[in-house]
Design an enzyme around this catalytic site. Sequence first.
Site, short mmCIF file in Angstrom:
data_model
loop_
_atom_site.label_atom_id
_atom_site.label_comp_id
_atom_site.label_asym_id
_atom_site.label_seq_id
_atom_site.Cartn_x
_atom_site.Cartn_y
_atom_site.Cartn_z
N HIS A 18 0.84 -1.21 0.00
CA HIS A 18 0.00 0.00 0.00
C HIS A 18 0.88 1.26 0.00
CE1 HIS A 18 -2.90 -2.80 2.31
NE2 HIS A 18 -3.40 -2.67 1.10
N LYS A 42 -18.38 -5.94 8.33
CA LYS A 42 -17.16 -6.70 8.08
C LYS A 42 -16.35 -6.80 9.38
CE LYS A 42 -13.47 -6.88 4.66
NZ LYS A 42 -12.84 -6.15 3.56
N ARG A 91 -1.76 -6.25 -8.25
CA ARG A 91 -0.67 -7.21 -8.04
C ARG A 91 -0.71 -8.31 -9.09
NH1 ARG A 91 -2.61 -7.98 -1.98
NH2 ARG A 91 -4.49 -7.66 -3.20
N SER A 129 -2.61 -8.30 2.83
CA SER A 129 -2.99 -8.06 4.23
C SER A 129 -3.49 -9.34 4.92
CB SER A 129 -4.08 -6.98 4.33
OG SER A 129 -3.56 -5.73 3.97
#
Length: 159
Positions: A18, A42, A91, A129
């Site tokens: 990030h 979440k 990515r 992450s």
Amino acid sequence: MKKIAVFPGSFDPFTIGHEGIVLRALDLFDEIIVAVGANALKKNYYPLETRKEMIRQVFRDERRISVDHYEGLTVDYCKKMNARYLLRGLRTAADFEFERAIAQINKAMAHDIESVFLLTVPEHSPVNSTIIRDIIRSGGDASMFVPEAIKLSDYRGEE
Ligand code: ADP
């Protein structure tokens, strides 16, 4: 007119991947808002305020980068902040497919907001992450995957 970009994400936690995207995007935009999406439904590992504090530490000397959070649609938040650009990192091909759908839907909802993608540097491709959280939960040392300014031992996650 100032070029303002929003970099939205969960950032649970914020990683070197990030950080790399934000630093490179500083060349493209006047201001970048790193915006933590606050989704009440979440379950996150690090609480919202902790995630914001970590990111503030990383960019504390860069006045063109600010840290915020938002609820609701990302495009509505961009409009509220006068941001015409939505920054995302890529990515893999899987990221591309996921991001393509989101960006095309966002474009349909808000045609004046452009999504801008930066391809990650090869060494950050595997940094994710979810994997970093698993290392931390299992008591491993994840410090090499987060920016130097983030001292993981200062923060507590929630199971
Ligand atoms: P989200 O919940 O939206 O997936 P993340 O915090 O995982 O939020 O990611 C935010 C953005 O950062 C996404 O565009 C994601 O593709 C990008 N990103 C995540 N990890 C990396 C990395 N290692 N290199 C480049 N971009 C990354």
